[in-house]
Design a protein around this motif. Structure first.
Motif, PDB file in Angstrom:
ATOM      1  N   GLU A  56      54.081   3.802  -9.571  1.00  0.00           N
ATOM      2  CA  GLU A  56      54.083   3.061  -8.310  1.00  0.00           C
ATOM      3  C   GLU A  56      55.438   3.151  -7.625  1.00  0.00           C
ATOM      4  OE1 GLU A  56      52.822  -0.791  -9.547  1.00  0.00           O
ATOM      5  OE2 GLU A  56      50.678  -0.358  -9.230  1.00  0.00           O
ATOM      6  N   ASP A  57      56.503   3.254  -8.425  1.00  0.00           N
ATOM      7  CA  ASP A  57      57.866   3.363  -7.877  1.00  0.00           C
ATOM      8  C   ASP A  57      58.296   4.811  -7.666  1.00  0.00           C
ATOM      9  OD1 ASP A  57      58.138   0.594  -7.924  1.00  0.00           O
ATOM     10  OD2 ASP A  57      58.979   0.595  -9.954  1.00  0.00           O
ATOM     11  N   HIS A  58      57.609   5.742  -8.333  1.00  0.00           N
ATOM     12  CA  HIS A  58      57.940   7.165  -8.232  1.00  0.00           C
ATOM     13  C   HIS A  58      56.652   7.917  -7.909  1.00  0.00           C
ATOM     14  CE1 HIS A  58      60.890   5.304 -10.949  1.00  0.00           C
ATOM     15  NE2 HIS A  58      61.757   6.189 -10.485  1.00  0.00           N
ATOM     16  N   PRO A  59      56.418   8.236  -6.658  1.00  0.00           N
ATOM     17  CA  PRO A  59      55.135   8.824  -6.231  1.00  0.00           C
ATOM     18  C   PRO A  59      54.972  10.282  -6.653  1.00  0.00           C
ATOM     19  CG  PRO A  59      56.638   8.676  -4.371  1.00  0.00           C
ATOM     20  CD  PRO A  59      57.330   7.982  -5.504  1.00  0.00           C
ATOM     21  N   LEU A  60      54.604  10.475  -7.915  1.00  0.00           N
ATOM     22  CA  LEU A  60      54.477  11.824  -8.458  1.00  0.00           C
ATOM     23  C   LEU A  60      53.085  12.418  -8.273  1.00  0.00           C
ATOM     24  CD1 LEU A  60      56.323  11.323 -11.867  1.00  0.00           C
ATOM     25  CD2 LEU A  60      57.238  12.379  -9.798  1.00  0.00           C
ATOM     26  N   CYS A  61      52.108  11.587  -7.915  1.00  0.00           N
ATOM     27  CA  CYS A  61      50.738  12.080  -7.806  1.00  0.00           C
ATOM     28  C   CYS A  61      49.949  11.229  -6.819  1.00  0.00           C
ATOM     29  CB  CYS A  61      50.046  12.060  -9.164  1.00  0.00           C
ATOM     30  SG  CYS A  61      49.867  10.397  -9.870  1.00  0.00           S
ATOM     31  N   ARG A  62      48.841  11.781  -6.375  1.00  0.00           N
ATOM     32  CA  ARG A  62      47.926  11.041  -5.518  1.00  0.00           C
ATOM     33  C   ARG A  62      46.931  10.235  -6.347  1.00  0.00           C
ATOM     34  NH1 ARG A  62      44.833  14.455  -1.084  1.00  0.00           N
ATOM     35  NH2 ARG A  62      46.949  14.412  -0.178  1.00  0.00           N
ATOM     36  N   THR A  63      46.584  10.765  -7.546  1.00  0.00           N
ATOM     37  CA  THR A  63      45.581  10.125  -8.393  1.00  0.00           C
ATOM     38  C   THR A  63      46.054  10.086  -9.834  1.00  0.00           C
ATOM     39  OG1 THR A  63      43.826  11.016  -6.979  1.00  0.00           O
ATOM     40  CG2 THR A  63      43.159  10.163  -9.118  1.00  0.00           C
ATOM     41  N   LEU A  64      45.847   8.957 -10.481  1.00  0.00           N
ATOM     42  CA  LEU A  64      46.082   8.816 -11.911  1.00  0.00           C
ATOM     43  C   LEU A  64      44.733   8.587 -12.581  1.00  0.00           C
ATOM     44  CD1 LEU A  64      47.969   8.313 -14.416  1.00  0.00           C
ATOM     45  CD2 LEU A  64      47.869   5.878 -13.798  1.00  0.00           C
ATOM     46  N   ILE A  65      44.487   9.339 -13.651  1.00  0.00           N
ATOM     47  CA  ILE A  65      43.270   9.138 -14.436  1.00  0.00           C
ATOM     48  C   ILE A  65      43.686   8.809 -15.860  1.00  0.00           C
ATOM     49  CG2 ILE A  65      41.128  10.159 -15.291  1.00  0.00           C
ATOM     50  CD1 ILE A  65      41.047  11.899 -12.817  1.00  0.00           C
ATOM     51  N   SER A  66      43.325   7.606 -16.303  1.00  0.00           N
ATOM     52  CA  SER A  66      43.770   7.108 -17.597  1.00  0.00           C
ATOM     53  C   SER A  66      42.606   6.487 -18.364  1.00  0.00           C
ATOM     54  CB  SER A  66      44.884   6.070 -17.405  1.00  0.00           C
ATOM     55  OG  SER A  66      45.354   5.590 -18.652  1.00  0.00           O
ATOM     56  N   GLU A  67      42.730   6.469 -19.688  1.00  0.00           N
ATOM     57  CA  GLU A  67      41.668   5.950 -20.544  1.00  0.00           C
ATOM     58  C   GLU A  67      41.268   4.518 -20.204  1.00  0.00           C
ATOM     59  OE1 GLU A  67      42.755   6.193 -24.620  1.00  0.00           O
ATOM     60  OE2 GLU A  67      41.885   8.180 -24.864  1.00  0.00           O
ATOM     61  N   GLU A  68      42.236   3.680 -20.011  1.00  0.00           N
ATOM     62  CA  GLU A  68      41.944   2.255 -19.839  1.00  0.00           C
ATOM     63  C   GLU A  68      41.643   1.902 -18.384  1.00  0.00           C
ATOM     64  OE1 GLU A  68      41.657   1.185 -22.738  1.00  0.00           O
ATOM     65  OE2 GLU A  68      42.850   2.748 -23.698  1.00  0.00           O
ATOM     66  N   ALA A  69      42.457   2.374 -17.475  1.00  0.00           N
ATOM     67  CA  ALA A  69      42.316   1.992 -16.065  1.00  0.00           C
ATOM     68  C   ALA A  69      41.305   2.840 -15.316  1.00  0.00           C
ATOM     69  CB  ALA A  69      43.675   2.079 -15.371  1.00  0.00           C
ATOM     70  N   GLY A  70      40.983   4.011 -15.826  1.00  0.00           N
ATOM     71  CA  GLY A  70      40.084   4.913 -15.110  1.00  0.00           C
ATOM     72  C   GLY A  70      40.813   5.657 -14.014  1.00  0.00           C
ATOM     73  N   ILE A  71      40.202   5.750 -12.839  1.00  0.00           N
ATOM     74  CA  ILE A  71      40.786   6.466 -11.706  1.00  0.00           C
ATOM     75  C   ILE A  71      41.560   5.489 -10.826  1.00  0.00           C
ATOM     76  CG2 ILE A  71      40.302   7.888  -9.690  1.00  0.00           C
ATOM     77  CD1 ILE A  71      37.767   8.827 -11.102  1.00  0.00           C
ATOM     78  N   VAL A  72      42.840   5.778 -10.631  1.00  0.00           N
ATOM     79  CA  VAL A  72      43.708   4.883  -9.868  1.00  0.00           C
ATOM     80  C   VAL A  72      44.347   5.676  -8.733  1.00  0.00           C
ATOM     81  CG1 VAL A  72      45.699   3.331  -9.943  1.00  0.00           C
ATOM     82  CG2 VAL A  72      44.223   3.578 -11.971  1.00  0.00           C
ATOM     83  N   SER A  73      44.245   5.189  -7.518  1.00  0.00           N
ATOM     84  CA  SER A  73      44.900   5.826  -6.371  1.00  0.00           C
ATOM     85  C   SER A  73      46.383   5.490  -6.370  1.00  0.00           C
ATOM     86  CB  SER A  73      44.267   5.353  -5.059  1.00  0.00           C
ATOM     87  OG  SER A  73      42.919   5.787  -4.965  1.00  0.00           O
ATOM     88  N   MET A  74      47.226   6.527  -6.192  1.00  0.00           N
ATOM     89  CA  MET A  74      48.666   6.342  -6.186  1.00  0.00           C
ATOM     90  C   MET A  74      49.229   6.737  -4.821  1.00  0.00           C
ATOM     91  SD  MET A  74      48.793   5.176  -9.250  1.00  0.00           S
ATOM     92  CE  MET A  74      50.553   4.963  -9.442  1.00  0.00           C
ATOM     93  N   LYS A  75      50.541   6.690  -4.677  1.00  0.00           N
ATOM     94  CA  LYS A  75      51.176   6.881  -3.367  1.00  0.00           C
ATOM     95  C   LYS A  75      51.657   8.307  -3.112  1.00  0.00           C
ATOM     96  CE  LYS A  75      52.877   2.105  -3.524  1.00  0.00           C
ATOM     97  NZ  LYS A  75      54.092   1.256  -3.593  1.00  0.00           N
TER      98      LYS A  75
END
Length: 258
Positions: A56-75
């Motif tokens: 959230e503080d370092h916009p390295l990607c548009r999308t994060l896909i993780s086991e627990e959270a699933g698909i998360v939109s990033m900046k």
């Protein structure tokens, strides 16, 4: 910011955050249900929260896909990061020093960079597509083992019978269950084992993305059970089977499984 150097920063944050949970029952407390449909352990959630906050503080990607959270939109402007915050949760909670943070960066549906760090001992595996794989900065390569009866494999699945012989009269020499798929694929990449076989149909993109690139960039081959290219959907509820080897043994292993 460069992805791999950012991964080192994220790994340091995770190591600090889970220090009091690793090797302790509190780390295994079930705190919810993950997007992958399995129970979320406290150690997983704490590690994932570290990564999400960092991204959230370092916009390295548009999308994060993780086991627990699933698909998360990033900046970020582009790219997808596949995250397994603690690969080998049972090992981590039990105090077995074989568990990792796994991160993979993809663009246009293809993983370009990978980072897998054993959080217990600090060993770090990285890969960049077309530029090879590394362990703690030194190049790595798969083994040259060419006979099943001299091989060591990490194998999961009830269908596997270690006593069975191939048509060539060979049996797999040694088999191991190490409990952390991303790290096991990295061990294949650096020649510590000769193959990784998972017949359970439960491997997800978050489990496999980082380790697969390390393995293939080190000369390994990854496929489905028929020997065809293996593709994972961007969906943590869908599991797959996998055959990964040093390449030399791949056809023999596929034949062995038929």
């Amino acid at each position: 910011m460069e992805f791999l150097s950012s991964c080192e920063e994220m790994a340091a944050l995770v190591q600090d955050a889970i220090e009091d949970l690793a090797g302790r029952p509190a780390g295994g407390e079930v705190v919810g249900m993950g997007a992958d449909g399995t129970p979320t352990k406290k150690i997983d959630l704490v590690a994932e929260d570290c990564i999400v906050s960092y991204l959230e503080d370092h916009p390295l990607c548009r999308t994060l896909i993780s086991e627990e959270a699933g698909i998360v939109s990033m900046k970020g402007d582009a790219g997808t990061i596949f995250l397994d915050p603690v690969d080998g949760t049972f090992n981590a909670v039990a105090g077995i020093p074989f568990y990792a943070l796994s991160l993979a960066y993809a663009e246009h549906g293809r993983v370009e960079k990978a980072f897998v760090k054993n959080l217990a001992i600090g060993e770090t595996f990285t890969a960049v597509r077309g530029k090879g794989s590394f362990m703690d900065g030194s190049p790595i390569r798969v083994s040259a083992t060419s006979h099943l009866d001299r091989s060591a494999m990490s194998i999961y699945g009830r269908k596997f019978d270690p006593r069975r012989m191939t048509p060539l009269g060979q049996k797999i020499r040694r088999w191991r269950l190490l409990g952390a798929s991303a790290l096991e694929l990295c061990y294949l990449g650096c020649g510590r084992i000769d193959g990784f076989i998972d017949l359970r149909g439960t491997l997800r993109v978050t489990d496999a993305a980082g380790g697969m690139l390390v393995c293939t960039e080190a000369g390994g081959v990854v496929s489905d059970l028929e020997g065809s290219p293996l593709f994972f959907p961007d969906e943590v509820t869908i599991g797959k089977c996998m055959v990964a080897t040093n390449g030399t043994l791949h056809g023999k292993v596929i034949e062995y499984l038929r």
